[in-house]
Design an enzyme around this catalytic site. Structure first.
Site, PDB file in Angstrom:
ATOM      1  N   ARG A   1      34.167 -15.406  -8.216  1.00  0.00           N
ATOM      2  CA  ARG A   1      33.361 -16.609  -8.413  1.00  0.00           C
ATOM      3  C   ARG A   1      34.117 -17.568  -9.352  1.00  0.00           C
ATOM      4  NH1 ARG A   1      28.073 -17.477 -12.153  1.00  0.00           N
ATOM      5  NH2 ARG A   1      27.462 -19.472 -11.273  1.00  0.00           N
ATOM      6  N   HIS A   2      33.930 -18.867  -9.170  1.00  0.00           N
ATOM      7  CA  HIS A   2      34.536 -19.848 -10.071  1.00  0.00           C
ATOM      8  C   HIS A   2      34.146 -19.577 -11.528  1.00  0.00           C
ATOM      9  CE1 HIS A   2      30.651 -21.667 -10.634  1.00  0.00           C
ATOM     10  NE2 HIS A   2      30.469 -21.561  -9.334  1.00  0.00           N
ATOM     11  N   GLY A   3      34.859 -20.183 -12.457  1.00  0.00           N
ATOM     12  CA  GLY A   3      34.585 -19.983 -13.879  1.00  0.00           C
ATOM     13  C   GLY A   3      33.457 -20.871 -14.396  1.00  0.00           C
TER      14      GLY A   3
END
Ligand SMILES: *[C@@H]1O[C@H](CO)[C@@H](O)[C@H](O)[C@H]1NC(C)=O
Ligand SMILES: *[C@@H]1O[C@H](CO)[C@@H](O)[C@H](O)[C@H]1NC(C)=O
Ligand SMILES: *[C@@H]1O[C@H](CO)[C@@H](O)[C@H](O)[C@H]1NC(C)=O
Ligand SMILES: *[C@@H]1O[C@H](CO)[C@@H](O)[C@H](O)[C@H]1NC(C)=O
Ligand SMILES: *[C@@H]1O[C@H](CO)[C@@H](O)[C@H](O)[C@H]1NC(C)=O
Ligand SMILES: *[C@@H]1O[C@H](CO)[C@@H](O)[C@H](O)[C@H]1NC(C)=O
Length: 462
Positions: free
Chosen positions: A81-83
């Site tokens: 998942r993106h940060g």
């Protein structure tokens, strides 16, 4: 009086000794809001792996024992998942509304309230719209370094330079930036300045949920599909949370809606995730309230992305097959004496990418559904997005060759080994790849995205 003094001295002595000995338990860290464990998908990765608070590049190799000494990893897929990101425009509007109420209508006298009114400024602007923040850049850089420490033969300079590490991303800016950050983590680690590495944008794989018509129509764009969530928001547990907030602010109960309650919770969560501060907004909740907020959000994820509807997980069929086809390719290449052509794939997407896939694979399934009325009996539920899906959450699948055609598949969630649900053998915690395929045979033979996502003529209905 003496007792009081004595207690005071002991108390201070304990505080001093703890700090002098420098063995502060991260759980007791005073800079962490007590409610940080309940932030759902707005939570920090460090809350899931607290040892990272002390050393963000620490890896726990002791929990990652290869199945046996002669095993070597031959393929790795990481779905990440993106940060950490800014709030979305919708959230920011709600925060602004809440802030106005606190400025103009709140008459409480607590110091934290005074602090919001006089010192805190509404620094979020609508154009921030879900973008990756600097902390999010670091989330991915650090994850890249840790994965290279955990799997040095696969995530290596040689493999990167040789073009053996593929990057696939969702088109969303926060995902593309997360992909750039992951790559930067590796190139900075190995001081590579003479070469750049490509990535591929692929929404069919990483944003499949938008493309699954049946899911969009029946669930995502259907308010009746989240009826349980709305009932819970109107229910007694949530009403109590709203009343407590109104009491703390000293405003009429009618002023604090569910959306504003959520905005307050998000303000605490975002200030912490983005700036690492415990903001005065956190004082609007105690742990009892936070658990109710956490449940409301889990309930939503359950019905929109999890076990609530079969199509939620089936929308990830394309990603599921993609993962297994690359595992198959690596397995057969290794078996037939060829070099593995795609040893590493790093795929960056959303919580909405990971959750349907985790659900399809059977992770975090409780015996009872999450509903608006069983909050109390779900306190021990495994379906807890705070644990599953913080920023930079990741599912990593590692294929091992253990000699003599013995291939094994190790899943890790957020860097911790897990077992495929329903596939546990205490004598062999890391299952044979063949057994994993057998376990998911029905899905491997079916789970056709086009068929499942058609609005009419669904196989289950003909
Ligand atoms: C690493 O894992 C082992 C085994 O689970 C555990 O005992 C140890 O505390 C962990 N180390 C850290 C730094 O979390
Ligand atoms: C809140 O404050 C605004 C601005 O002072 C005022 O117009 C509004 O009537 C107040 N609302 C309530 C419910 O007190
Ligand atoms: C993300 O990428 C855009 C351009 O693609 C850039 O303008 C922006 O500064 C980046 N943000 C971060 C936090 O790296
Ligand atoms: C919306 O969801 C409800 C509850 O699952 C379902 O009965 C209804 O058919 C759905 N509507 C559409 C348009 O699919
Ligand atoms: C979502 O539903 C609304 C009304 O229920 C409808 O107007 C709109 O076209 C739908 N959007 C999609 C993408 O199905
Ligand atoms: C399969 O992988 C193992 C582990 O890396 C390696 O020792 C073996 O040589 C590989 N087989 C072939 C035929 O490349």
């Amino acid at each position: 009086m003496l007792t009081f003094l004595w207690k005071f001295i002991v108390f201070h002595f304990l505080i001093m000794s703890c700090c002098l000995l420098n063995d502060v338990n991260p759980e007791d860290n005073l800079d962490i809001p007590a409610i940080a464990k309940y932030f759902n998908t707005k939570g920090r990765y460090e809350e899931v792996n607290p040892y990272l608070i002390e050393d963000i590049l620490a890896v726990n190799r002791s929990i990652l024992q290869p199945p046996s000494a002669q095993c070597q990893e031959i393929h790795l897929t990481a779905i990440i998942r993106h940060g950490t990101r800014y709030p979305t425009t919708k959230n920011i509007k709600e925060m602004q509304q809440l802030y106005n109420i606190v400025l103009h209508n709140a008459s409480g006298e607590a110091s934290w309230l005074h602090e919001i009114q006089t010192q805190w400024t509404m620094w979020y602007t609508e154009d921030m719209d879900g973008r990756l923040v600097q902390k999010g850049v670091n989330d991915l850089k650090h994850l890249a370094v840790r994965l290279s420490k955990l799997f040095p033969s696969l995530i290596s300079e040689e493999k990167l330079r040789g073009g053996f590490i593929q990057f696939i991303t969702s088109s969303k800016h926060r995902c593309v930036n997360s992909t750039l950050s992951f790559k930067a983590g590796l190139t900075e680690l190995w001081a590579i300045t003479d070469k750049e590495f490509d990535h591929v944008v692929n929404d069919a794989l990483m944003r499949f949920f938008d493309q699954c018509t049946r899911f969009v129509v029946e669930v995502d764009n259907n308010t009746s599909a989240v009826a349980e969530v709305n009932k819970f928001k109107q229910g007694p547990e949530m009403r109590r949370v709203q009343e407590k907030i109104a009491d703390r602010l000293r405003v009429p109960y009618s002023l604090i809606t569910h959306d504003l309650t959520e905005a307050a919770f998000y303000l605490c969560a975002y200030e912490f995730a983005i700036k690492a501060v415990t903001s005065p907004w956190c004082q609007l909740f105690d742990e009892v309230d936070a658990k109710v907020m956490e449940y409301a959000s889990d309930l939503r994820e359950y019905w929109k992305r999890g076990y609530g509807y079969d199509i939620n997980s089936k929308s990830s069929c394309r990603l599921f097959h993609d993962v297994f086809s690359r595992l198959d390719k690596a397995a057969s290449e290794n078996k037939s004496g060829q070099q593995v052509t795609e040893p590493v794939t790093v795929q960056i997407g959303h919580a909405d990418t990971l959750l349907p896939l985790l659900t399809l694979l059977g992770f975090f399934k409780d015996s009872d559904a999450l509903t608006s009325t069983n909050y109390a009996s779900q306190t021990q539920r495994s379906f807890r997005t705070s644990h599953m899906l913080p920023y930079a959450a990741n599912l990593v699948l590692v294929l091992y060759d253990c000699g003599g055609g013995d291939l094994r598949l190790q899943p890790l969630l957020n860097e911790k080994p897990v077992t495929f649900p329903g596939l546990t053998d205490p004598r062999a915690p890391v299952p044979l790849y063949e057994d994993v395929k057998e376990h998911y045979r029905e899905l491997l033979q079916g789970c056709d995205f086009e068929t499942e996502c058609q609005l009419f003529k669904h196989p289950a209905e003909v």
